[in-house]
Write an enzyme that holds these catalytic residues in place. Sequence first.
Site, mmCIF file in Angstrom:
data_model
loop_
_atom_site.group_PDB
_atom_site.id
_atom_site.type_symbol
_atom_site.label_atom_id
_atom_site.label_comp_id
_atom_site.label_asym_id
_atom_site.label_seq_id
_atom_site.Cartn_x
_atom_site.Cartn_y
_atom_site.Cartn_z
ATOM 1 N N HIS A 308 0.856 -1.192 0.000
ATOM 2 C CA HIS A 308 0.000 0.000 0.000
ATOM 3 C C HIS A 308 0.891 1.241 0.000
ATOM 4 O O HIS A 308 1.950 1.249 0.621
ATOM 5 C CB HIS A 308 -0.899 0.022 1.246
ATOM 6 C CG HIS A 308 -2.084 0.923 1.117
ATOM 7 N ND1 HIS A 308 -2.002 2.270 1.360
ATOM 8 C CD2 HIS A 308 -3.354 0.673 0.715
ATOM 9 C CE1 HIS A 308 -3.206 2.809 1.145
ATOM 10 N NE2 HIS A 308 -4.025 1.873 0.751
ATOM 11 N N ASP A 366 -7.919 -5.428 0.052
ATOM 12 C CA ASP A 366 -8.372 -6.325 -1.018
ATOM 13 C C ASP A 366 -7.962 -7.774 -0.812
ATOM 14 O O ASP A 366 -8.329 -8.640 -1.608
ATOM 15 C CB ASP A 366 -7.800 -5.835 -2.356
ATOM 16 C CG ASP A 366 -8.365 -4.474 -2.709
ATOM 17 O OD1 ASP A 366 -7.577 -3.533 -2.924
ATOM 18 O OD2 ASP A 366 -9.601 -4.338 -2.718
HETATM 19 C C1 SDX Z 1 -6.301 0.006 -2.840
HETATM 20 O O1 SDX Z 1 -4.529 4.549 -1.981
HETATM 21 C C2 SDX Z 1 -5.445 3.901 -1.362
HETATM 22 O O2 SDX Z 1 -5.792 4.289 -0.267
HETATM 23 C C3 SDX Z 1 -6.006 2.682 -2.091
HETATM 24 C C4 SDX Z 1 -7.013 1.838 -1.318
HETATM 25 C C5 SDX Z 1 -8.305 2.607 -1.035
HETATM 26 O O3 SDX Z 1 -9.014 2.219 -0.111
HETATM 27 O O4 SDX Z 1 -8.632 3.538 -1.842
HETATM 28 O O5 SDX Z 1 -6.437 1.423 -0.093
HETATM 29 C C6 SDX Z 1 -7.446 0.619 -2.117
HETATM 30 O O6 SDX Z 1 -6.067 0.348 -3.967
HETATM 31 C C7 SDX Z 1 -5.419 -0.977 -2.111
HETATM 32 C C8 SDX Z 1 -4.196 -1.436 -2.974
HETATM 33 C C9 SDX Z 1 -4.725 -2.553 -3.927
HETATM 34 N N1 SDX Z 1 -3.650 -2.931 -4.892
HETATM 35 C C10 SDX Z 1 -3.012 -4.119 -4.807
HETATM 36 O O7 SDX Z 1 -3.167 -4.920 -3.889
HETATM 37 C C11 SDX Z 1 -2.073 -4.392 -5.985
HETATM 38 C C12 SDX Z 1 -0.721 -4.920 -5.475
HETATM 39 N N2 SDX Z 1 -0.055 -3.805 -4.729
HETATM 40 C C13 SDX Z 1 0.869 -3.001 -5.483
HETATM 41 O O8 SDX Z 1 0.667 -2.864 -6.835
HETATM 42 C C14 SDX Z 1 1.374 -1.786 -4.712
HETATM 43 O O9 SDX Z 1 1.659 -2.195 -3.437
HETATM 44 C C15 SDX Z 1 0.490 -0.557 -4.657
HETATM 45 C C16 SDX Z 1 0.050 -0.101 -6.001
HETATM 46 C C17 SDX Z 1 -0.714 -0.806 -3.816
HETATM 47 C C18 SDX Z 1 1.307 0.563 -3.996
HETATM 48 O O10 SDX Z 1 2.321 0.866 -4.851
HETATM 49 P P1 SDX Z 1 3.392 2.041 -4.515
HETATM 50 O O11 SDX Z 1 3.037 2.752 -3.275
HETATM 51 O O12 SDX Z 1 3.594 2.842 -5.747
HETATM 52 O O13 SDX Z 1 4.666 1.242 -4.126
HETATM 53 P P2 SDX Z 1 5.737 0.727 -5.146
HETATM 54 O O14 SDX Z 1 5.050 0.144 -6.355
HETATM 55 O O15 SDX Z 1 6.736 1.811 -5.348
HETATM 56 O O16 SDX Z 1 6.363 -0.490 -4.318
HETATM 57 C C19 SDX Z 1 7.436 -0.265 -3.421
HETATM 58 C C20 SDX Z 1 8.282 -1.518 -3.549
HETATM 59 C C21 SDX Z 1 8.655 -1.836 -5.010
HETATM 60 O O17 SDX Z 1 9.879 -2.528 -4.977
HETATM 61 P P3 SDX Z 1 11.231 -1.647 -5.346
HETATM 62 O O18 SDX Z 1 11.027 -1.066 -6.726
HETATM 63 O O19 SDX Z 1 11.313 -0.586 -4.263
HETATM 64 O O20 SDX Z 1 12.347 -2.661 -5.295
HETATM 65 O O21 SDX Z 1 7.533 -2.660 -3.085
HETATM 66 C C22 SDX Z 1 7.338 -3.580 -4.164
HETATM 67 C C23 SDX Z 1 7.602 -2.830 -5.456
HETATM 68 O O22 SDX Z 1 8.051 -3.711 -6.462
HETATM 69 N N3 SDX Z 1 5.939 -4.008 -4.080
HETATM 70 C C24 SDX Z 1 5.542 -5.271 -4.232
HETATM 71 C C25 SDX Z 1 4.152 -5.216 -4.045
HETATM 72 N N4 SDX Z 1 3.755 -3.958 -3.797
HETATM 73 C C26 SDX Z 1 4.884 -3.210 -3.822
HETATM 74 N N5 SDX Z 1 6.201 -6.399 -4.503
HETATM 75 C C27 SDX Z 1 5.447 -7.530 -4.585
HETATM 76 N N6 SDX Z 1 4.105 -7.585 -4.414
HETATM 77 C C28 SDX Z 1 3.433 -6.447 -4.142
HETATM 78 N N7 SDX Z 1 2.092 -6.477 -3.977
#
Ligand code: SDX
Length: 431
Positions: A308, A366
Amino acid sequence: MTDSNKSATLTVHGETYELPVHSPTVGPDVIDIRKLYGQAGVFTYDPGFTSTASCDSTITYIDGEKGELLHRGYPIDQLAGKSHFLEVCYLLLYGELPAAKDLEEFETTITRHTMLHEQMQYFYRGFRRDAHPMAIMVGVVGAMSAFYHDSTDVSDPQQREIASHRLIAKMPTIAAWAYKYHIGQPFIYPRNDLDYASNFLRMCFAVPAEEYEVNPILSRAMDRIFTLHADHEQNASTSTVRLASSSGANPFACIAAGIACLWGPAHGGANQACLEMLAEIGSVDRIPEFIDRAKDKDDPFRLMGFGHRVYKNFDPRAKVMKQSADEVLDLLGIEDNPKLQVAKALEKQALEDPYFAEKKLFPNVDFYSGIILEAMGFPTSMFTPIFALSRTVGWVSQWKEMIADPQNKIGRPRQLYLGETARDYVDIENR
Ligand code: SDX
């Protein structure tokens, strides 16, 4: 905004500037850069808005480090345990928990707005039966601008109020009818003798050929899911609604834009993607293979329902959802649901893995919601429409707050331009 006597000093291109710092009631201070470009001729740069406050708000506060979520100051676990969705709607819209009389009046108002204009049925008929229900919701909600002309003038507080009530009240009917259309069953009309969640379940699962009794376990679980998804600060879809509304567009068009944004798998589409991921994993012994894929930089696979932007601890909604999943499946007599077993084992293994610990990746809202929704009889394609239905009150509350803010102006970000400088046109024979 509580103005503090603190300020920030910025030195750029040899010049030093004092920038005001504003302090919130709780959370990080903000550096006010509204005059920066005028004073220093520079922009700030923050794609994805990782360190940017787009507005001030009094509706919802998230402490990502603590894993705390407050709606008008009330913790989400208390609201999920003690309140119910329409009372939370009132709280989000008006700022205080309602007195009994006000709550009854509000519930009656919402109940009386649950029907759709009869002509809207024909709008549904333009879609293919296999259209994703989110495609139908985006279209039908946007089309409300063509049916409810008497609540599209955003400068009129009366019309804003009616539009708010119509959107909250009609979203369950719109979502349920998108589902019925998708599965080729007749639309079921809302009933005024049912509560909000029971009405939605009946519109989804009843058929004209027989009576439908709403299971109180399911309607309580449904109501709690609505509450857990109601609002969440300036997330991507809420920011979309605010940006669309900043041009003065009508509320139905702006909420349709929010629905479109929510559809993405990185946002509200994650609940559908998560359940499909759990099905693909299939069994506990395959979890290590998927955790390795999630950690592999060269593999686009991510654990859906994990991570998140704000929470760097447990998403408090996920905790309530996990508890509810156990309860609902138990009460429904669904023994060892394989997807729930995989989800629990996946959560345990991921949280014990240094990669997830270092990056502070925890289950989000989720991760467990789809397990409950599937047990209730919904197909995965209805998971995000249910999220959109729930989030409508958050979008509408944030929209009302923005429109009523005298500082409100059209949102128009700038950019870091890396393209060509000015150059002359070259005729085709000279290229
Ligand atoms: C919702 O914003 C809100 O409040 C949203 C929400 C709401 O109520 O409105 O809470 C609802 O959207 C919840 C999130 C649902 N999405 C998912 O579950 C999809 C999987 N999660 C990711 O795609 C990700 O965690 C996000 C999109 C939720 C957040 O992405 P960020 O904040 O842009 O973080 P990032 O992509 O920069 O990740 C930081 C690091 C990265 O690694 P590095 O590049 O630093 O090496 O963490 C890794 C990412 O690769 N990472 C994950 C991961 N999520 C982040 N690695 C593996 N699996 C994951 N799920």
